[in-house]
Design a protein around this motif. Sequence first.
Motif, PDB file in Angstrom:
ATOM      1  N   ARG A  76       1.741 -10.170  13.845  1.00 42.23           N
ATOM      2  CA  ARG A  76       2.401  -9.142  13.025  1.00 42.23           C
ATOM      3  C   ARG A  76       1.343  -8.338  12.268  1.00 42.23           C
ATOM      4  NH1 ARG A  76       7.655 -10.040  11.154  1.00 42.23           N
ATOM      5  NH2 ARG A  76       6.987  -9.746   9.010  1.00 42.23           N
ATOM      6  N   LEU A  77       1.304  -7.042  12.536  1.00 40.12           N
ATOM      7  CA  LEU A  77       0.341  -6.184  11.853  1.00 40.12           C
ATOM      8  C   LEU A  77       1.070  -5.289  10.861  1.00 40.12           C
ATOM      9  CD1 LEU A  77      -1.986  -4.907  14.742  1.00 40.12           C
ATOM     10  CD2 LEU A  77      -2.184  -6.984  13.368  1.00 40.12           C
ATOM     11  N   LEU A  78       0.609  -5.314   9.632  1.00 41.37           N
ATOM     12  CA  LEU A  78       1.185  -4.432   8.623  1.00 41.37           C
ATOM     13  C   LEU A  78       0.438  -3.095   8.646  1.00 41.37           C
ATOM     14  CD1 LEU A  78       3.121  -4.032   6.216  1.00 41.37           C
ATOM     15  CD2 LEU A  78       1.303  -4.917   4.740  1.00 41.37           C
ATOM     16  N   LEU A  79       1.164  -2.048   8.999  1.00 36.25           N
ATOM     17  CA  LEU A  79       0.592  -0.700   8.993  1.00 36.25           C
ATOM     18  C   LEU A  79       1.029  -0.054   7.685  1.00 36.25           C
ATOM     19  CD1 LEU A  79      -0.749   1.521  10.995  1.00 36.25           C
ATOM     20  CD2 LEU A  79       1.605   2.309  11.270  1.00 36.25           C
ATOM     21  N   ILE A  80       0.120   0.003   6.710  1.00 40.11           N
ATOM     22  CA  ILE A  80       0.531   0.460   5.391  1.00 40.11           C
ATOM     23  C   ILE A  80      -0.004   1.869   5.143  1.00 40.11           C
ATOM     24  CG2 ILE A  80      -1.347  -1.029   4.520  1.00 40.11           C
ATOM     25  CD1 ILE A  80       1.495   0.112   2.355  1.00 40.11           C
ATOM     26  N   ASN A  81       0.928   2.789   4.970  1.00 39.06           N
ATOM     27  CA  ASN A  81       0.559   4.177   4.640  1.00 39.06           C
ATOM     28  C   ASN A  81       0.362   4.283   3.138  1.00 39.06           C
ATOM     29  OD1 ASN A  81       0.288   6.890   4.277  1.00 39.06           O
ATOM     30  ND2 ASN A  81       2.316   7.457   5.063  1.00 39.06           N
ATOM     31  N   PRO A  82      -0.842   4.582   2.676  1.00 36.17           N
ATOM     32  CA  PRO A  82      -1.054   4.639   1.228  1.00 36.17           C
ATOM     33  C   PRO A  82      -0.539   5.918   0.586  1.00 36.17           C
ATOM     34  CG  PRO A  82      -3.127   5.028   2.375  1.00 36.17           C
ATOM     35  CD  PRO A  82      -2.084   4.760   3.435  1.00 36.17           C
ATOM     36  N   ASN A  83      -0.096   6.875   1.405  1.00 37.03           N
ATOM     37  CA  ASN A  83       0.598   7.974   0.735  1.00 37.03           C
ATOM     38  C   ASN A  83       2.105   7.727   0.863  1.00 37.03           C
ATOM     39  OD1 ASN A  83       1.858   9.431   2.956  1.00 37.03           O
ATOM     40  ND2 ASN A  83      -0.084  10.480   3.361  1.00 37.03           N
ATOM     41  N   THR A  84       2.900   8.543   0.200  1.00 40.54           N
ATOM     42  CA  THR A  84       4.319   8.218   0.078  1.00 40.54           C
ATOM     43  C   THR A  84       5.199   9.074   0.992  1.00 40.54           C
ATOM     44  OG1 THR A  84       4.300   9.649  -1.864  1.00 40.54           O
ATOM     45  CG2 THR A  84       4.120   7.288  -2.263  1.00 40.54           C
ATOM     46  N   THR A  85       4.602   9.622   2.029  1.00 42.51           N
ATOM     47  CA  THR A  85       5.368  10.455   2.962  1.00 42.51           C
ATOM     48  C   THR A  85       5.795   9.624   4.170  1.00 42.51           C
ATOM     49  OG1 THR A  85       4.215  12.448   2.238  1.00 42.51           O
ATOM     50  CG2 THR A  85       5.244  12.522   4.414  1.00 42.51           C
ATOM     51  N   ALA A  86       7.065   9.278   4.187  1.00 40.43           N
ATOM     52  CA  ALA A  86       7.555   8.354   5.215  1.00 40.43           C
ATOM     53  C   ALA A  86       7.448   8.934   6.622  1.00 40.43           C
ATOM     54  CB  ALA A  86       9.008   7.965   4.910  1.00 40.43           C
ATOM     55  N   SER A  87       7.521  10.258   6.764  1.00 38.53           N
ATOM     56  CA  SER A  87       7.447  10.820   8.121  1.00 38.53           C
ATOM     57  C   SER A  87       6.071  10.586   8.737  1.00 38.53           C
ATOM     58  CB  SER A  87       7.782  12.318   8.101  1.00 38.53           C
ATOM     59  OG  SER A  87       6.791  13.026   7.371  1.00 38.53           O
ATOM     60  N   MET A  88       5.037  10.572   7.907  1.00 37.27           N
ATOM     61  CA  MET A  88       3.701  10.258   8.438  1.00 37.27           C
ATOM     62  C   MET A  88       3.638   8.805   8.891  1.00 37.27           C
ATOM     63  SD  MET A  88       0.815  12.258   6.172  1.00 37.27           S
ATOM     64  CE  MET A  88      -0.498  11.538   7.169  1.00 37.27           C
ATOM     65  N   THR A  89       4.249   7.931   8.115  1.00 34.63           N
ATOM     66  CA  THR A  89       4.281   6.515   8.494  1.00 34.63           C
ATOM     67  C   THR A  89       4.958   6.351   9.846  1.00 34.63           C
ATOM     68  OG1 THR A  89       4.679   6.125   6.145  1.00 34.63           O
ATOM     69  CG2 THR A  89       4.807   4.204   7.604  1.00 34.63           C
ATOM     70  N   GLU A  90       6.053   7.048   9.984  1.00 30.03           N
ATOM     71  CA  GLU A  90       6.822   6.908  11.237  1.00 30.03           C
ATOM     72  C   GLU A  90       6.031   7.401  12.445  1.00 30.03           C
ATOM     73  OE1 GLU A  90      10.524   8.898  10.328  1.00 30.03           O
ATOM     74  OE2 GLU A  90      10.724   7.544   8.575  1.00 30.03           O
ATOM     75  N   LYS A  91       5.404   8.538  12.274  1.00 30.20           N
ATOM     76  CA  LYS A  91       4.590   9.074  13.365  1.00 30.20           C
ATOM     77  C   LYS A  91       3.482   8.098  13.741  1.00 30.20           C
ATOM     78  CE  LYS A  91       2.161  12.835  12.516  1.00 30.20           C
ATOM     79  NZ  LYS A  91       1.798  14.249  12.290  1.00 30.20           N
ATOM     80  N   ALA A  92       2.834   7.549  12.722  1.00 28.54           N
ATOM     81  CA  ALA A  92       1.761   6.588  12.991  1.00 28.54           C
ATOM     82  C   ALA A  92       2.316   5.326  13.652  1.00 28.54           C
ATOM     83  CB  ALA A  92       1.028   6.233  11.701  1.00 28.54           C
TER      84      ALA A  92
ATOM     85  N   ALA B 189       4.945   0.314   6.785  1.00 27.49           N
ATOM     86  CA  ALA B 189       5.317   0.343   5.373  1.00 27.49           C
ATOM     87  C   ALA B 189       4.770   1.602   4.729  1.00 27.49           C
ATOM     88  CB  ALA B 189       4.755  -0.890   4.669  1.00 27.49           C
ATOM     89  N   THR B 190       5.555   2.171   3.848  1.00 28.84           N
ATOM     90  CA  THR B 190       5.108   3.349   3.106  1.00 28.84           C
ATOM     91  C   THR B 190       4.984   2.966   1.641  1.00 28.84           C
ATOM     92  OG1 THR B 190       6.387   4.722   4.632  1.00 28.84           O
ATOM     93  CG2 THR B 190       5.648   5.767   2.600  1.00 28.84           C
ATOM     94  N   SER B 191       3.878   3.360   1.042  1.00 29.82           N
ATOM     95  CA  SER B 191       3.710   3.074  -0.379  1.00 29.82           C
ATOM     96  C   SER B 191       4.853   3.722  -1.156  1.00 29.82           C
ATOM     97  CB  SER B 191       2.364   3.617  -0.861  1.00 29.82           C
ATOM     98  OG  SER B 191       2.257   3.453  -2.257  1.00 29.82           O
ATOM     99  N   GLN B 192       5.306   3.043  -2.186  1.00 31.45           N
ATOM    100  CA  GLN B 192       6.413   3.554  -2.998  1.00 31.45           C
ATOM    101  C   GLN B 192       5.909   4.243  -4.260  1.00 31.45           C
ATOM    102  OE1 GLN B 192       9.621   3.351  -1.731  1.00 31.45           O
ATOM    103  NE2 GLN B 192       8.344   2.705  -0.007  1.00 31.45           N
ATOM    104  N   MET B 193       4.616   4.318  -4.402  1.00 36.40           N
ATOM    105  CA  MET B 193       4.054   4.793  -5.662  1.00 36.40           C
ATOM    106  C   MET B 193       2.781   5.563  -5.344  1.00 36.40           C
ATOM    107  SD  MET B 193       3.322   2.258  -8.885  1.00 36.40           S
ATOM    108  CE  MET B 193       1.770   1.560  -8.356  1.00 36.40           C
ATOM    109  N   GLY B 194       2.765   6.830  -5.687  1.00 34.64           N
ATOM    110  CA  GLY B 194       1.542   7.596  -5.466  1.00 34.64           C
ATOM    111  C   GLY B 194       1.812   8.953  -4.861  1.00 34.64           C
ATOM    112  N   PRO B 195       0.780   9.630  -4.412  1.00 33.44           N
ATOM    113  CA  PRO B 195       0.891  11.024  -3.978  1.00 33.44           C
ATOM    114  C   PRO B 195       1.467  11.150  -2.553  1.00 33.44           C
ATOM    115  CG  PRO B 195      -1.362  10.294  -3.769  1.00 33.44           C
ATOM    116  CD  PRO B 195      -0.621   9.150  -4.382  1.00 33.44           C
ATOM    117  N   ALA B 196       2.035  12.293  -2.282  1.00 30.34           N
ATOM    118  CA  ALA B 196       2.662  12.561  -0.983  1.00 30.34           C
ATOM    119  C   ALA B 196       1.636  12.708   0.132  1.00 30.34           C
ATOM    120  CB  ALA B 196       3.503  13.833  -1.088  1.00 30.34           C
ATOM    121  N   SER B 197       0.394  13.023  -0.242  1.00 33.52           N
ATOM    122  CA  SER B 197      -0.683  13.073   0.755  1.00 33.52           C
ATOM    123  C   SER B 197      -1.985  12.779   0.018  1.00 33.52           C
ATOM    124  CB  SER B 197      -0.745  14.442   1.440  1.00 33.52           C
ATOM    125  OG  SER B 197      -1.009  15.454   0.481  1.00 33.52           O
TER     126      SER B 197
END
Lengths: 237, 237, 237, 237, 237, 237
Positions: free
Chosen positions: A2-18, A35-43
Motif C-alpha cells: 500500500r503506497l500513500l500518495l499524499i498531495n501536499p497542496n489542497t487541490t483534489a483534482s491534482m491528486t486525482e490526476k496523479a 490523499a489530499t492535504s486538508q490544510m494549506g495552499p491550493a498550489s
Amino acid sequence: MRLLLINPNTTASMTEKAAIVARAVASADTEIIAATSQMGPASIEGYYDGAIAVPGMLRELKERRVAGYDAAIICCFDDTGLEAARTFCDVPVVGLCESAVVTAGFLAQRFSVVTTLERSRILIDNLIQRYGMGGRVKVRASDIPVLELEDPSSGAIAKLRAEIERALAEDGAEAIVLGCAGMTDLARELRSIYEVPVVDGVAAAVKQAEALVSLGLSTSKRSSYASPLPKPLAGVI
Amino acid sequence: MRLLLINPNTTASMTEKAAIVARAVASADTEIIAATSQMGPASIEGYYDGAIAVPGMLRELKERRVAGYDAAIICCFDDTGLEAARTFCDVPVVGLCESAVVTAGFLAQRFSVVTTLERSRILIDNLIQRYGMGGRVKVRASDIPVLELEDPSSGAIAKLRAEIERALAEDGAEAIVLGCAGMTDLARELRSIYEVPVVDGVAAAVKQAEALVSLGLSTSKRSSYASPLPKPLAGVI
Amino acid sequence: MRLLLINPNTTASMTEKAAIVARAVASADTEIIAATSQMGPASIEGYYDGAIAVPGMLRELKERRVAGYDAAIICCFDDTGLEAARTFCDVPVVGLCESAVVTAGFLAQRFSVVTTLERSRILIDNLIQRYGMGGRVKVRASDIPVLELEDPSSGAIAKLRAEIERALAEDGAEAIVLGCAGMTDLARELRSIYEVPVVDGVAAAVKQAEALVSLGLSTSKRSSYASPLPKPLAGVI
Amino acid sequence: MRLLLINPNTTASMTEKAAIVARAVASADTEIIAATSQMGPASIEGYYDGAIAVPGMLRELKERRVAGYDAAIICCFDDTGLEAARTFCDVPVVGLCESAVVTAGFLAQRFSVVTTLERSRILIDNLIQRYGMGGRVKVRASDIPVLELEDPSSGAIAKLRAEIERALAEDGAEAIVLGCAGMTDLARELRSIYEVPVVDGVAAAVKQAEALVSLGLSTSKRSSYASPLPKPLAGVI
Amino acid sequence: MRLLLINPNTTASMTEKAAIVARAVASADTEIIAATSQMGPASIEGYYDGAIAVPGMLRELKERRVAGYDAAIICCFDDTGLEAARTFCDVPVVGLCESAVVTAGFLAQRFSVVTTLERSRILIDNLIQRYGMGGRVKVRASDIPVLELEDPSSGAIAKLRAEIERALAEDGAEAIVLGCAGMTDLARELRSIYEVPVVDGVAAAVKQAEALVSLGLSTSKRSSYASPLPKPLAGVI
Amino acid sequence: MRLLLINPNTTASMTEKAAIVARAVASADTEIIAATSQMGPASIEGYYDGAIAVPGMLRELKERRVAGYDAAIICCFDDTGLEAARTFCDVPVVGLCESAVVTAGFLAQRFSVVTTLERSRILIDNLIQRYGMGGRVKVRASDIPVLELEDPSSGAIAKLRAEIERALAEDGAEAIVLGCAGMTDLARELRSIYEVPVVDGVAAAVKQAEALVSLGLSTSKRSSYASPLPKPLAGVI
C-alpha cells in the motif's frame, strides 16, 4: 503493498490526476491510496507555499497510519517537507524531484527539467544540487501557473512544449523531466513527440517507493532522520 | 531601527537569553523586539521539529507587522524557514547559521561549527554547503539536547568545551562557530579561553540585519523570493 | 570606532569618492579614515597591477598604526592583498568583493557582478569561487577602463547600464553587485531604476567592518593568518 | 633553450640548491639561468611574505629580459606571484606547485603534499583547489621552518620523513609531492625509501617549462593574462 | 628514450599523421615508436567504440614490451583505456586529453575544447571534470566524423574553424584545445590564424611522457594502479 | 518482463549467487535470465580486469538479443562497461553501484560503501563522484579478494563486518552499501545485526531495471548514448 500518495497542496483534482498515473504504472499488487492535504495552499509555487503546506501533509501522514501504508510519496515536484516526513515516518518516503532525476540519470548524461513558474526554478535547481545532479541538469521555467495545468484551454501545454523545444535545442538535453506533479499526464504523449525519454515524477516515485518496500528497506533512523524526540508542542499544528 | 528577533521554538527563556545578547551588540539606535513563536515545539532538534515550527514563526512575522520592524532575525541555528520568511516579508530576513558562517569567513580560512545533537549535524552541514562554505567548515555535534543549555547544572558546557577542544586539535580549526542559539551567552568566555574567534549566530545576525537596513537593501522580489501569490488556503495555519 | 579605508591604487579622487559613500553609510560613532596608497599603479586592472599595488597598501596599513584604527577596508573589488593584510594586521580586514557578495547572498539566490574590463572578469570569478559563491553568481565585464568611471562624460555609465540590463535579461539575476570601487556612487540610482538590490562593495564593506569590531572579533592568528615571522628583508619594500 | 629559474625569496643558497636539481633534469640543450630576488624576505612562509616578495621577483623578470629567456620558473611552492608574472611576461611562466601536482596527477589518483609550516598548509590547499586537484590531494605540514631545510643538522629531514609516513599510513596516498622548493634535493632518496613516486616541484617545473617552449606555446594574452596596460606608477617598486 | 605512441583505433593513416607531429616535437634523443592497434574499430566515436578498442591496445602494449619502451602515449583524445594501461604497465602512460588540458592550464584560465561529434562531447566533458578542469573548460562538438579529418576535401576544417570561432566569441575562451588526435596536424596553422594558444594533444602528450621519463618517475603501484593480480582468463582477449 | 543479469566476470558461481538474490526480490512477473561472460577474468579487481571484461560482456548482450530481454543489469559493483552497454543496447541498462547509491540516497543523508580490495576503492569513489554522491559517501576497502567471498571458510565475512563497524563508528554512516556483487547474499543478515539499511547492488539494480521497464523508458539515443556508428572492425572482439 500500500503506497500513500499524499498531495501536499489542497487541490483534489491534482491528486486525482496523479492517482490515475500512479495506478497505471503501479505493480499489480500495489494499492495506491491517494490523499489530499486538508490544510494549506491550493498550489505550491515557491518557498512560502511549500513551508505552510508541510504541517497539513504531516497530519495526513499521521492520520493515515491507522489504516496503514508501506511507503509514502510526496506528490509535489518541490519535494515539500521530504526530510521532515522521513524523520516522522517509519516507512520509506520518496519525493517526485528526487525520484525523477534519479530515474533520468539512468537514461541520459545531461537532461533538463521543465517546471512551471520562474519562482520555482532556483528552488528546484538547489534541490537537484543537493541530490548531486547539479552538473548534469538544467532547470527551466515555462511561465505556467500550476493550476493552469488543470485547465486544458489554458494554453499551458503549448508553453510547456515551447520550453521543451528550447531545452532540446539550446541545452543539449538528452532527456526531459517534467518539473510539476500537474504535468504527470503529459509524459507519454511528449515522449512520442520528441523521441527522447520524458520522465514524470509521479510515475518515477511510485516505482522508487515500490522498490524500497520490495527490498525491505526503510529510512535510516541513525542521525539525520532519527525519529522526533518527544517534547512539548504549543498550539495546534 | 527596529529588529524583530523571532525565536521559532516556543521556549521563552531561550528568547530572553538571545535578546540579552542581541541588545548587548546592537547599535545604540537599534531596538530589539524579541518574540517567541506561540505555536510549535519547545526546541528544534532535527527536520521534523524545524518543519512544524515554521507556521508559528510566519504567523509571528505577520502579526508583528502592525507595530512594524525593519528586519527580522530567525533565532535558530538551523535557519528554520528562512527562505519562506524571505518570500513572505518585504524587509530583510537573516538566519543565525548564515550570519555566523559569513562572519567567521572574514576571520579564518577553515573553522568548525559545534552544534548540539548528532541529528542536527548533517542538517547544518547541508545548509553550509548551500551557503558555499562546505569546503572550509567541519560541523561537529556535542551530544547536548538543546534545552540542557538552559540548565547550568546539566554538564552541557563541559561537553561543549570538550568538543571545541577536539575541533581545535583534530580539524585545524582557526575559529569556532557556536551552532545553537542556546549557546549565545557563552561566546565571550570561550573566546578568552581558547584565544581564537568564537562566533555566536545571534550576535552575528544582529549585525547583518543592521547592515542590510543601514544599506537600504531588502530581499530581491525577482524570481526566487517573489512575494507569495494570492490563493485559496484550506484550514488554519 | 575608526575604520581605515585604504585605496590600494594611487588615485586620490577614487579614494575621496569612496570615502563619501563610506561616511554616508557608517554609523554615527564610526570615523572613516580615508587613505590612498603612495606607491603603485593609478588603477588596478588585472593581476599585475594588483600584485604591485600590495606593498604600498601594506606600508599604509603599517604607518597608520600610530594613529590607530579598529579595522581596515581594502578599497578595491579585486580584494587586492587581502590575505597578506589579514596576516599583517591585528585588527579585522575586509575586502569589497567578499563583503559585497556576502551581502547580496542575504538578499538573492542568484545574482550577477558587473565589473569593468574583461581582464578582471575571471580574476573576480575565481575570487567568488574561493568565497563559495561560484554556483550562485555570474561575473560580467562592461568594457569600462577603471579611470573612465571618474569622468562623467566618458559614456561609462551607459555601458554599465547596458551590461546590467543584459544580466537581468540573460542571467536571471535577482540582484546586481557593482564590481569596482569606482562605481560606488551609482548604487542608489541604479537600485531605483532596476528595482532589484544593487550592492556596492564600499558600503557593504563598511558595514562588515563595523560588525566585526562591534562583535569584538578579529582575524584568527591560528594557522593561515598567523602574524609574519621575523626574518631578514632585502631591499626597500 | 634558456629557462629563468627565479627564486622569489632572497636566500641565494636555496637558489643554488634548486639550480643544481634543475640542471640535473634539464635537457642537454637547456640552459638554466638561476636568479635570486634582490628585494624581499629571506623565506616565504605565509601570505605576507609571499605578497612582499612579488615586486622583487617581477623586477628580476624584467631585468633579465635584456639577456633573454624562453620561459620562467617561479621557484617557490606557493606559486608566488604566478598570475602577475604571466600577465607581465610574453614567455611562458610556470609554478612549482602547479607543475608538481600536474605531474603527480599522471602517476596517482590520490596523493599528499608535505609542506613546511602549518601557516602554508591552507594556502597551498587553496592553490590546489584552484588547479582542480582538491578532491585528489591532502596537504600536510611538517612543522619545519623553510630555512631549516638549508641546515643538515636541523632535524628537518626526520620531521619530513615522519610526515610522509603519516601520509602513506593515514591518507592512502599513492604518491608524495614535496611542498617546498627547499626540499628539492631530497626527492630521489625519498623515492627509493618509500617506493612511491616522490615529486619535487623544481624538477617538475623545469620539464613543464621545457615542454611549453618546445611546443611553441606561450601564455594567452586574451582576457585574464592580457599584458598590463600602460599607466602612471607612483613610488619605486 | 623510446616512447610508444599507440593508436587505439585501427586506422594506420591516423597513426602516421600523429607520428609525424610527435617526431617533430620530440627531443633529439627521443625515439617515437608508432603502433596501430590490430584489433578494434577504425575510429573511436563514443563509449562503445572506446570500450572495444581497449583489448587491442593492451595487446599492443604487451607485445611491444619485447623491444621495450620507456613510456606510452594513448593516441586518442578520449584517453581510451588510460587507467587500464596504467595498471598494466610499469612505465608511465599518458593520455591526449589529460596532457592537453594540463598544458592549456599553464597558459590560460578559461579555454574551450573543440572535438568531433556530439556523441563525444559529454564523454570528454566528464573526463575533464575528473581531471579537475571542469570549471575552466567548455567542450564543443563540430559535427565532424573522425575519419573525415583524414580527407582534405571533406569540409572538416571549415567546420572546425567555425566552431573555434564560436568558442572565441561566445565562451570567452583564452585558448583552444583540439579535441581529436586526427586534428593534430592543424594546431600550428590555427594558432597563427587565431593568435591564441592552440593545444594539440599528441604534441602535448609527447612532452608529458618525456617529462615523466626524464624525472625518473613512473605510475604509482600503490592502490589504484596496482599491477593486475594473476587470475584465470577465459577466452581470447 | 525479462531482465538479463549479466556477470562480466567469468565465475559462474558468482552469477548463480546473484541470480538467487535477484529472483528473490524480483516482481512475480519478472524473469531473471542469468548470464556469465564467456571471455575475460575470473574476477574484476581494478581497472585492468574491468577493461578486459567488457568485450565478453558486450558479446553476451549481443547474443542474448535473439531470445530477447527488456533490460540488462551489469552484475559488478564497478559498473563495468556500463556506458558502452548503454550505447550498444536499445533497452535500459543499469549498474550495481549506480543502483545501490541511488537507493541508499533515499534512505540516508550520509553512508559508506564497503568494498573488497584497496585497488577498487578509488575506482568506486570516482564512480560515485560521477553519480553526484561524492559529498555524501565514504568508500572503504576491507582487504577481501573477490573470490574469497565464494568461500565461507575464508574469514571474509569477519573482515567485512569489522569494516562495517568502522564505518558506523568513524564515518557517521547512516546506512551501508555492500560494494561487491559477491556480497549480495549477506545484506539481509547484516541489516538485522546493525539495524541500519544495508543496501546490496544486485537487489537494488533489479528494482531499478524493473522500474525503467515499467515506466516504458529506455536510454536516450540523443548525444552521449547514441547507437554505435557502423564502421570497420579489425580482429575478433
